[in-house]
Design a protein around this motif. Structure first.
Motif, PDB file in Angstrom:
ATOM      1  N   UNK A  75     -18.839 -12.461  -6.522  1.00  0.00           N
ATOM      2  CA  UNK A  75     -17.525 -13.101  -6.357  1.00  0.00           C
ATOM      3  C   UNK A  75     -16.414 -12.204  -6.913  1.00  0.00           C
ATOM      4  N   UNK A  76     -16.664 -11.583  -8.061  1.00  0.00           N
ATOM      5  CA  UNK A  76     -15.657 -10.691  -8.644  1.00  0.00           C
ATOM      6  C   UNK A  76     -15.431  -9.463  -7.767  1.00  0.00           C
ATOM      7  N   UNK A  77     -16.507  -8.903  -7.212  1.00  0.00           N
ATOM      8  CA  UNK A  77     -16.368  -7.743  -6.323  1.00  0.00           C
ATOM      9  C   UNK A  77     -15.593  -8.131  -5.064  1.00  0.00           C
ATOM     10  N   UNK A  78     -15.884  -9.302  -4.516  1.00  0.00           N
ATOM     11  CA  UNK A  78     -15.163  -9.783  -3.338  1.00  0.00           C
ATOM     12  C   UNK A  78     -13.672  -9.899  -3.647  1.00  0.00           C
ATOM     13  N   UNK A  79     -13.358 -10.496  -4.793  1.00  0.00           N
ATOM     14  CA  UNK A  79     -11.961 -10.671  -5.185  1.00  0.00           C
ATOM     15  C   UNK A  79     -11.273  -9.312  -5.397  1.00  0.00           C
ATOM     16  N   UNK A  80     -11.983  -8.356  -6.009  1.00  0.00           N
ATOM     17  CA  UNK A  80     -11.431  -7.029  -6.233  1.00  0.00           C
ATOM     18  C   UNK A  80     -11.070  -6.362  -4.906  1.00  0.00           C
ATOM     19  N   UNK A  81     -11.983  -6.412  -3.941  1.00  0.00           N
ATOM     20  CA  UNK A  81     -11.700  -5.774  -2.651  1.00  0.00           C
ATOM     21  C   UNK A  81     -10.624  -6.535  -1.877  1.00  0.00           C
ATOM     22  N   UNK A  82     -10.531  -7.833  -2.100  1.00  0.00           N
ATOM     23  CA  UNK A  82      -9.457  -8.617  -1.499  1.00  0.00           C
ATOM     24  C   UNK A  82      -8.104  -8.152  -2.046  1.00  0.00           C
ATOM     25  N   UNK A  83      -8.042  -7.924  -3.363  1.00  0.00           N
ATOM     26  CA  UNK A  83      -6.804  -7.430  -3.983  1.00  0.00           C
ATOM     27  C   UNK A  83      -6.457  -6.024  -3.490  1.00  0.00           C
ATOM     28  N   UNK A  84      -7.460  -5.167  -3.364  1.00  0.00           N
ATOM     29  CA  UNK A  84      -7.228  -3.803  -2.874  1.00  0.00           C
ATOM     30  C   UNK A  84      -6.716  -3.840  -1.437  1.00  0.00           C
ATOM     31  N   UNK A  85      -7.326  -4.669  -0.593  1.00  0.00           N
ATOM     32  CA  UNK A  85      -6.873  -4.812   0.794  1.00  0.00           C
ATOM     33  C   UNK A  85      -5.418  -5.287   0.818  1.00  0.00           C
ATOM     34  N   UNK A  86      -5.113  -6.298  -0.005  1.00  0.00           N
ATOM     35  CA  UNK A  86      -3.747  -6.829  -0.060  1.00  0.00           C
ATOM     36  C   UNK A  86      -2.764  -5.740  -0.505  1.00  0.00           C
ATOM     37  N   UNK A  87      -3.169  -4.926  -1.481  1.00  0.00           N
ATOM     38  CA  UNK A  87      -2.308  -3.846  -1.970  1.00  0.00           C
ATOM     39  C   UNK A  87      -2.014  -2.847  -0.857  1.00  0.00           C
ATOM     40  N   UNK A  88      -3.065  -2.368  -0.171  1.00  0.00           N
ATOM     41  CA  UNK A  88      -2.859  -1.332   0.847  1.00  0.00           C
ATOM     42  C   UNK A  88      -2.227  -1.870   2.124  1.00  0.00           C
ATOM     43  N   UNK A  89      -2.395  -3.153   2.402  1.00  0.00           N
ATOM     44  CA  UNK A  89      -1.759  -3.701   3.608  1.00  0.00           C
ATOM     45  C   UNK A  89      -0.260  -3.904   3.405  1.00  0.00           C
ATOM     46  N   UNK A  90       0.194  -3.927   2.149  1.00  0.00           N
ATOM     47  CA  UNK A  90       1.618  -4.097   1.865  1.00  0.00           C
ATOM     48  C   UNK A  90       2.181  -2.935   1.036  1.00  0.00           C
ATOM     49  N   UNK A  91       1.528  -1.803   1.091  1.00  0.00           N
ATOM     50  CA  UNK A  91       1.878  -0.676   0.228  1.00  0.00           C
ATOM     51  C   UNK A  91       3.332  -0.227   0.399  1.00  0.00           C
ATOM     52  N   UNK A  92       3.881  -0.295   1.613  1.00  0.00           N
ATOM     53  CA  UNK A  92       5.248   0.162   1.849  1.00  0.00           C
ATOM     54  C   UNK A  92       6.288  -0.870   1.436  1.00  0.00           C
ATOM     55  N   UNK A  93       5.876  -2.139   1.357  1.00  0.00           N
ATOM     56  CA  UNK A  93       6.832  -3.205   1.026  1.00  0.00           C
ATOM     57  C   UNK A  93       6.807  -3.585  -0.446  1.00  0.00           C
ATOM     58  N   UNK A  94       5.761  -3.227  -1.136  1.00  0.00           N
ATOM     59  CA  UNK A  94       5.565  -3.696  -2.499  1.00  0.00           C
ATOM     60  C   UNK A  94       6.380  -2.863  -3.485  1.00  0.00           C
ATOM     61  N   UNK A  95       6.983  -3.530  -4.446  1.00  0.00           N
ATOM     62  CA  UNK A  95       7.756  -2.843  -5.474  1.00  0.00           C
ATOM     63  C   UNK A  95       6.851  -2.288  -6.562  1.00  0.00           C
ATOM     64  N   UNK A  96       7.473  -1.459  -7.407  1.00  0.00           N
ATOM     65  CA  UNK A  96       6.699  -0.814  -8.469  1.00  0.00           C
ATOM     66  C   UNK A  96       6.094  -1.828  -9.435  1.00  0.00           C
ATOM     67  N   UNK A  97       6.875  -2.819  -9.848  1.00  0.00           N
ATOM     68  CA  UNK A  97       6.357  -3.799 -10.810  1.00  0.00           C
ATOM     69  C   UNK A  97       5.243  -4.638 -10.193  1.00  0.00           C
TER      70      UNK A  97
END
Length: 178
Positions: free
Chosen positions: A30-52
């Motif tokens: 479950x933790x690994x699934x959540x980690x990869x979910x967060x990574x996917x979310x990060x890279x799918x919004x990498x251009x829109x996401x702010x530094x903080x």
């Protein structure tokens, strides 16, 4: 005769812990699934996401890895301390600490991990400080400091209580030779 039966049953009942430790291994999935979910979310919004926001996501990933490491420590050392020794074949990867962590040391490692996890959560709140009410932030700091003081006291008490039962560390041996 009855005493021996009871003692054997009690000793065998330690195996009831094995499914609990196996269940903990499922939480790693479950933790690994959540980690990869967060990574996917990060890279799918990498251009829109702010530094903080990026810092918050990275802190969440670190937090997940710390919790997963804590689960592994509890799972392996709990199994080894209370159920059975883990037999690792020659040539397989072997963890250096496997079989060397008693329940007192495990408690200290858990306390240190909780302090680290709490530090990450507190840092996440500090990154979002404009959105966090002062009273809520104060409680986060108080709770974190409670964890820190508790971990320090546990370490101090462990050192006092079990100092005579542990072999001296390498630096203590060097100091005594002077």
């Amino acid at each position: 005769m009855l005493e021996q039966i009871i003692e054997r049953l009690l000793y065998a009942s330690r195996w009831l812990l094995a499914p609990i430790y196996l269940g903990l291994s499922l939480t790693l999935v479950a933790l690994a699934f959540r980690l990869f979910q967060e990574i996917y979310h990060l890279f799918s919004h990498i251009l829109e996401i702010g530094e903080s926001d990026m810092v918050l996501v990275v802190l969440a990933l670190i937090d997940l890895s710390l919790v997963a490491s804590l689960v592994v420590m509890v799972m392996f050392s709990g199994y080894e301390n209370f159920v059975s020794r883990i037999d690792v074949r020659e040539g397989d990867d072997q963890l250096d600490w496997l079989g060397k962590m008693d329940s007192g040391t495990l408690k200290l490692k858990i306390a240190a991990s909780i302090v680290a996890i709490s530090s990450i959560h507190l840092l996440q709140e500090f990154v979002n400080i404009p959105q966090v009410p002062n009273d809520k932030l104060m409680w986060y700091v108080i709770i974190h400091l409670t964890f820190v003081v508790s971990a320090l006291l546990m370490g101090f008490l462990d050192r006092i209580a079990f100092a005579s039962h542990r072999p001296p560390s390498s630096h203590e041996v060097k100091d005594s030779s002077h």
